[in-house]
Design a protein around this motif. Sequence first.
Motif, PDB file in Angstrom:
ATOM      1  N   LEU A 120      26.520  43.802  35.445  1.00 41.30           N
ATOM      2  CA  LEU A 120      27.786  43.073  35.871  1.00 41.30           C
ATOM      3  C   LEU A 120      28.913  43.409  35.982  1.00 41.30           C
ATOM      4  CD1 LEU A 120      27.304  40.571  32.568  1.00 41.30           C
ATOM      5  CD2 LEU A 120      27.236  40.399  35.346  1.00 41.30           C
ATOM      6  N   PRO A 121      29.563  43.313  37.459  1.00 39.73           N
ATOM      7  CA  PRO A 121      30.752  44.342  37.681  1.00 39.73           C
ATOM      8  C   PRO A 121      32.227  44.295  36.442  1.00 39.73           C
ATOM      9  CG  PRO A 121      30.040  42.085  39.358  1.00 39.73           C
ATOM     10  CD  PRO A 121      29.266  42.300  38.164  1.00 39.73           C
ATOM     11  N   ARG A 122      32.713  44.902  36.234  1.00 40.60           N
ATOM     12  CA  ARG A 122      33.816  45.138  35.357  1.00 40.60           C
ATOM     13  C   ARG A 122      34.790  43.971  35.148  1.00 40.60           C
ATOM     14  NH1 ARG A 122      34.753  51.957  35.519  1.00 40.60           N
ATOM     15  NH2 ARG A 122      32.716  52.629  34.616  1.00 40.60           N
ATOM     16  N   SER A 123      35.079  43.962  36.534  1.00 42.74           N
ATOM     17  CA  SER A 123      35.719  42.551  36.419  1.00 42.74           C
ATOM     18  C   SER A 123      36.070  41.085  36.294  1.00 42.74           C
ATOM     19  CB  SER A 123      36.359  42.755  38.059  1.00 42.74           C
ATOM     20  OG  SER A 123      37.711  41.517  38.139  1.00 42.74           O
ATOM     21  N   GLN A 124      36.147  40.625  35.093  1.00 43.42           N
ATOM     22  CA  GLN A 124      35.507  39.455  34.430  1.00 43.42           C
ATOM     23  C   GLN A 124      35.544  38.691  35.781  1.00 43.42           C
ATOM     24  OE1 GLN A 124      36.279  37.626  30.792  1.00 43.42           O
ATOM     25  NE2 GLN A 124      38.107  39.010  30.784  1.00 43.42           N
ATOM     26  N   ALA A 125      36.616  38.898  36.668  1.00 41.03           N
ATOM     27  CA  ALA A 125      36.561  37.725  37.605  1.00 41.03           C
ATOM     28  C   ALA A 125      35.008  37.151  38.814  1.00 41.03           C
ATOM     29  CB  ALA A 125      38.140  37.533  39.047  1.00 41.03           C
ATOM     30  N   VAL A 128      31.960  36.542  36.043  1.00 41.60           N
ATOM     31  CA  VAL A 128      31.900  34.960  35.737  1.00 41.60           C
ATOM     32  C   VAL A 128      30.737  34.755  37.020  1.00 41.60           C
ATOM     33  CG1 VAL A 128      32.709  33.163  36.446  1.00 41.60           C
ATOM     34  CG2 VAL A 128      33.778  34.859  34.867  1.00 41.60           C
ATOM     35  N   PRO A 129      30.870  34.776  38.535  1.00 44.12           N
ATOM     36  CA  PRO A 129      29.804  34.374  39.307  1.00 44.12           C
ATOM     37  C   PRO A 129      28.714  35.006  39.500  1.00 44.12           C
ATOM     38  CG  PRO A 129      31.759  35.521  40.562  1.00 44.12           C
ATOM     39  CD  PRO A 129      32.345  34.963  39.628  1.00 44.12           C
ATOM     40  N   LEU A 163      29.416  32.805  29.200  1.00 42.41           N
ATOM     41  CA  LEU A 163      29.770  31.129  29.519  1.00 42.41           C
ATOM     42  C   LEU A 163      29.241  30.555  30.553  1.00 42.41           C
ATOM     43  CD1 LEU A 163      32.986  31.038  26.860  1.00 42.41           C
ATOM     44  CD2 LEU A 163      30.390  30.219  26.179  1.00 42.41           C
ATOM     45  N   ALA A 164      29.864  31.204  31.577  1.00 37.83           N
ATOM     46  CA  ALA A 164      29.420  31.052  32.839  1.00 37.83           C
ATOM     47  C   ALA A 164      27.421  30.776  32.516  1.00 37.83           C
ATOM     48  CB  ALA A 164      29.544  31.659  33.675  1.00 37.83           C
ATOM     49  N   PHE A 165      26.594  31.538  32.595  1.00 35.24           N
ATOM     50  CA  PHE A 165      25.120  32.557  31.793  1.00 35.24           C
ATOM     51  C   PHE A 165      25.042  30.619  30.943  1.00 35.24           C
ATOM     52  CE2 PHE A 165      21.093  33.003  30.097  1.00 35.24           C
ATOM     53  CZ  PHE A 165      20.641  33.346  31.074  1.00 35.24           C
ATOM     54  N   LEU A 166      25.686  30.398  30.006  1.00 38.87           N
ATOM     55  CA  LEU A 166      25.836  29.158  29.689  1.00 38.87           C
ATOM     56  C   LEU A 166      25.606  28.504  30.329  1.00 38.87           C
ATOM     57  CD1 LEU A 166      26.252  28.562  26.055  1.00 38.87           C
ATOM     58  CD2 LEU A 166      26.884  26.987  27.315  1.00 38.87           C
ATOM     59  N   LEU A 167      26.150  27.426  30.954  1.00 40.38           N
ATOM     60  CA  LEU A 167      26.307  26.154  32.025  1.00 40.38           C
ATOM     61  C   LEU A 167      25.058  26.663  32.880  1.00 40.38           C
ATOM     62  CD1 LEU A 167      30.011  25.222  31.685  1.00 40.38           C
ATOM     63  CD2 LEU A 167      28.322  24.904  29.800  1.00 40.38           C
ATOM     64  N   GLY A 206      34.237  29.576  33.383  1.00 37.28           N
ATOM     65  CA  GLY A 206      34.327  31.141  32.943  1.00 37.28           C
ATOM     66  C   GLY A 206      35.331  31.590  33.553  1.00 37.28           C
ATOM     67  N   TRP A 207      35.948  31.026  35.029  1.00 36.24           N
ATOM     68  CA  TRP A 207      37.190  31.417  34.963  1.00 36.24           C
ATOM     69  C   TRP A 207      37.988  31.209  33.570  1.00 36.24           C
ATOM     70  CZ3 TRP A 207      35.937  30.577  40.943  1.00 36.24           C
ATOM     71  CH2 TRP A 207      35.351  31.885  42.077  1.00 36.24           C
TER      72      TRP A 207
END
Length: 363
Positions: A120-125, A128-129, A163-167, A206-207
């Motif tokens: 996963l990238p370090r940036s949450q932005a 999330v995708p 949470l993005a994965f959960l949805l 997620g965002w």
Amino acid sequence: MVAARDFLWVVRSGDGAVRPSGVSARDHALARGRLTDVVRLVARTVVHVVLGGSALVIVVTVAGLLGPALALDLYTPPVAAWWTVFTAVVVQGIPFLLLGALVSAAIGAFVPERVFTRLLPRSQALAVPVAGAAGVVLPGCECASVPVAGSLMRRGVAPAAALAFLLSAPAVNPVVLVATSLAFPGNPQMVVARFAASLGTAVAMGWLWARFGRSGWLRLPEAPSAGPGTSRTGSFMAGIQHDFLHAGGFLVLGSAAAATFNITVPRSLLDVFTVSVWVSVLLLAVLAVVLCVCSEADAFVAASLSQFGPVAQLAFMVVGPMVDLKLFALQAGTFGRSFAVRFSSATWVVAVVSSVLVGWWVL
């Protein structure tokens, strides 16, 4: 002849323990720890067998004595309908809940934390995708995604990405998309619309959590305790037991709520709301929450609701895997009620808006 050195015993002055010469204090402590774990496991198993067997004997005895008379008094058509819906929802959810518990336990026991930091990238932005797109690889319903998301958080994944994965996992996996294509033959636009609206909702949520979410709203799930010195296999088994039993109770509660709604609200009342497109969208979005249909089967239910229009059908399929009563109960039990109320409410609004926008554009 056995050497005399094999019978030498020493007393360590540091801890006072008696052990064979050549055995370190650490090895001796680990051996005692393993023996203690085995004794505890045997004792726990005996207690569970005794208590479970006693309870089963009592239940069978009471059912044998009072069952026939009680069944004749309670077996009315509404009760039969309630029991049918309740059983259907539970039976749909349990296999995928077990799948989620297996995946969650495997992640916790066998996957090092550094794997997720590399993937996963370090940036949450950006994370999330990526996490939302990763939902394609888990062929399960929403019951499976909750324990997996909890395990990801325990392994250091940012809550917004988890949470993005959960949805997304129960909404965009291949099984769901194939089922949608079978339910709407000759209408590939519905499959594209469902994928786009569902993935868009997951990424948007997620965002939103990354930007506005607070740590106090989310109760991070605790790792199941497997005891000191426990092997990875032991941790794996402890994780399965913890996640499956913990989430299973909330699955039953959510199923009971869905069954109660099904038998108390007449179908004639729902038909009144078909006159307006916008009211139809809102109605089916609410209906998806209370019906608790598994994401692998909800496309066929949506196809049977043709009187409500394609955009309303799309809203039903987008909202259902992300917000329903059993999922709310699972989230409340895993992440806390405060989180479940806020997250589910926001998800419902975003899912409806996404369905309307994508449906207007694609359908």
